[in-house]
Design a protein around this motif. Structure first.
Motif, PDB file in Angstrom:
ATOM      1  N   ARG A   1       0.860  -1.175   0.000  1.00 50.84           N
ATOM      2  CA  ARG A   1       0.000   0.000   0.000  1.00 50.84           C
ATOM      3  C   ARG A   1       0.902   1.232   0.000  1.00 50.84           C
TER       4      ARG A   1
ATOM      5  N   GLY B   1      -3.537  10.201   1.662  1.00 49.36           N
ATOM      6  CA  GLY B   1      -4.789   9.466   1.669  1.00 49.36           C
ATOM      7  C   GLY B   1      -4.642   7.965   1.577  1.00 49.36           C
ATOM      8  N   GLN B   2      -3.430   7.488   1.281  1.00 53.62           N
ATOM      9  CA  GLN B   2      -3.161   6.050   1.136  1.00 53.62           C
ATOM     10  C   GLN B   2      -4.217   5.352   0.280  1.00 53.62           C
ATOM     11  N   HIS B   3      -4.501   5.957  -0.862  1.00 55.41           N
ATOM     12  CA  HIS B   3      -5.527   5.416  -1.745  1.00 55.41           C
ATOM     13  C   HIS B   3      -5.027   4.279  -2.635  1.00 55.41           C
ATOM     14  N   HIS B   4      -3.718   4.245  -2.935  1.00 50.48           N
ATOM     15  CA  HIS B   4      -3.220   3.386  -4.003  1.00 50.48           C
ATOM     16  C   HIS B   4      -2.431   2.198  -3.453  1.00 50.48           C
TER      17      HIS B   4
ATOM     18  N   TYR C   1      -7.496   0.662  -5.678  1.00 43.96           N
ATOM     19  CA  TYR C   1      -7.764   2.016  -5.173  1.00 43.96           C
ATOM     20  C   TYR C   1      -8.680   1.889  -3.957  1.00 43.96           C
ATOM     21  N   HIS C   2      -8.255   2.476  -2.835  1.00 41.11           N
ATOM     22  CA  HIS C   2      -9.000   2.397  -1.580  1.00 41.11           C
ATOM     23  C   HIS C   2      -9.618   3.757  -1.254  1.00 41.11           C
ATOM     24  N   THR C   3     -10.843   3.732  -0.818  1.00 33.83           N
ATOM     25  CA  THR C   3     -11.495   4.971  -0.408  1.00 33.83           C
ATOM     26  C   THR C   3     -12.469   4.687   0.723  1.00 33.83           C
ATOM     27  N   ARG C   4     -12.656   5.691   1.580  1.00 31.06           N
ATOM     28  CA  ARG C   4     -13.583   5.556   2.690  1.00 31.06           C
ATOM     29  C   ARG C   4     -14.893   6.236   2.314  1.00 31.06           C
TER      30      ARG C   4
ATOM     31  N   SER D   1     -12.786  -0.884  -1.757  1.00 35.30           N
ATOM     32  CA  SER D   1     -11.569  -1.082  -2.526  1.00 35.30           C
ATOM     33  C   SER D   1     -11.942  -1.651  -3.892  1.00 35.30           C
TER      34      SER D   1
ATOM     35  N   TYR E   1      -8.474   3.989   7.416  1.00 35.97           N
ATOM     36  CA  TYR E   1      -9.515   3.125   6.898  1.00 35.97           C
ATOM     37  C   TYR E   1      -9.858   2.059   7.941  1.00 35.97           C
TER      38      TYR E   1
END
Length: 346
Positions: free
Chosen positions: A81, A86-89, A116-119, A127, A338
């Motif tokens: 990760r 934002g640690q999205h990728h 791609y991770h999102t809250r 994800s 997350y």
């Protein structure tokens, strides 16, 4: 015409013939694992970077071990990760090799993964993942005996006049998936081989689209806290449905975790439409974790005559991983974290 060596016996020859039927192109299928969460990148690319900050996993599966030339699969999986805003990728690598000595069959596949991770809310996260793989499949006939090699006295001599020129089949496979999760539940949906690659040697033989939906819910008896020394006691029922071509696989089971030991049992039903003799198996799973090291072992117990005759399967996984709990706690205070994915790790 070809015959199997006499040492195979009737049961061994039947199993080898079944494998040959898969290889030669009527219905090509993917291998499946009894530790789907240790090999989660194989199930769904959206799991990339979801459980650990980074991990490297080696997997080994020996299917039909009681047969000569059992079906053996090796896997190398890695994911990370990215430490971006934002640690999205997240990025991943997945390498599989299937082989069996009975028909001289090998299939090698190497793929790149992105997630791609999102809250979505403070408690709910999503994800989404993509996978692109290059594959190469080949068959050798060194273990076969053809009719023109058998002499009148039953002995075997000389090379066969049969045409054995089958160049390897190369292909590209595309897949995608998504995981919706909270700290106690998850739902995974994935599709592999969306472009239906051709694996045929002389005739067209497409690899069917594989569709999988799975999920589970974790019940905490002792919930882990933040920090380095954590303890967890939990019970997690799971369920999964996979369909590829004309075959389908239904799995239900549960995992019990009392840190650092995990025990699990999963019932598996494999069938095809109109098949009156489905395979029924029970996969028994055991794993232990020491820091960033995880070791898991599973064995498939055949519950029907065919499954028992084929000999089940042994599976071993070894994983090195890292998850910074102190950093995770800091991000939680800043509300930039997350939810922790609740799926088992074996």
């Amino acid at each position: 015409m070809l015959t199997f060596p006499l040492r195979f016996g009737i049961r061994h020859g039947l199993a080898a013939g079944l494998l040959l039927g898969v290889v030669s192109g009527v219905r090509a299928q993917d291998v499946f694992f009894s530790q789907p969460f240790a090999t989660r990148l194989h199930t769904n690319p959206a799991f990339t970077g979801l459980v650990d900050d980074y991990s490297v996993t080696l997997g080994y599966r020996n299917q039909f071990p009681s047969l000569a030339g059992s079906f053996i699969t090796g896997q190398l999986a890695a994911d990370v990760r990215l430490n971006t805003k934002g640690q999205h990728h997240a990025l991943g690598l997945l390498i599989n090799q299937d082989r069996t000595g009975s028909v001289g069959y090998t299939r090698f596949e190497a793929g790149a993964l992105y997630a791609y991770h999102t809250r979505l809310t403070p408690q709910l996260a999503l994800s989404g993942g993509l996978r692109a793989s290059y594959g190469r499949q080949r068959v050798g006939y060194d273990n076969f005996v053809f009719g023109d090699q058998i002499l009148e006295d039953g002995s075997v001599a000389g090379p066969s006049a049969e045409s054995l020129s089958f160049p390897p089949a190369n292909y590209l496979s595309l897949g995608t998936g998504a995981v919706l999760y909270t700290e106690q539940a998850w739902l995974s949906v994935a599709g592999q081989h969306l472009n239906r690659p051709d694996l045929g040697f002389r005739n067209q033989s497409t690899l069917p689209i594989s569709f999988n939906v799975s999920g589970g819910y974790k019940f905490f008896m002792v919930k882990p806290s933040t920090g380095i020394a954590v303890r967890e006691v939990s019970f997690t029922p799971v369920a999964s449905y996979t369909r590829q071509g004309s075959s389908q696989r239904i799995e239900t089971g549960a995992y019990f975790l009392a840190s650092p030991v995990t025990l699990g049992a999963v019932y598996r039903n494999i069938s095809a439409p109109g098949n009156v003799n489905p395979q029924n198996l029970l996969a028994v799973v055991a794993g232990v974790q020491a820091g960033g090291l995880r070791v898991g072992y599973s064995y498939d117990v055949g519950l029907t005559q065919l499954s028992a005759d084929l000999g089940g399967a042994h599976e071993l996984t070894l994983s090195l991983s890292a998850f910074d709990r102190l950093e995770n706690a800091y991000r939680r205070l800043k509300k930039r974290v997350y939810p922790t994915a609740p799926c088992p790790v074996f």
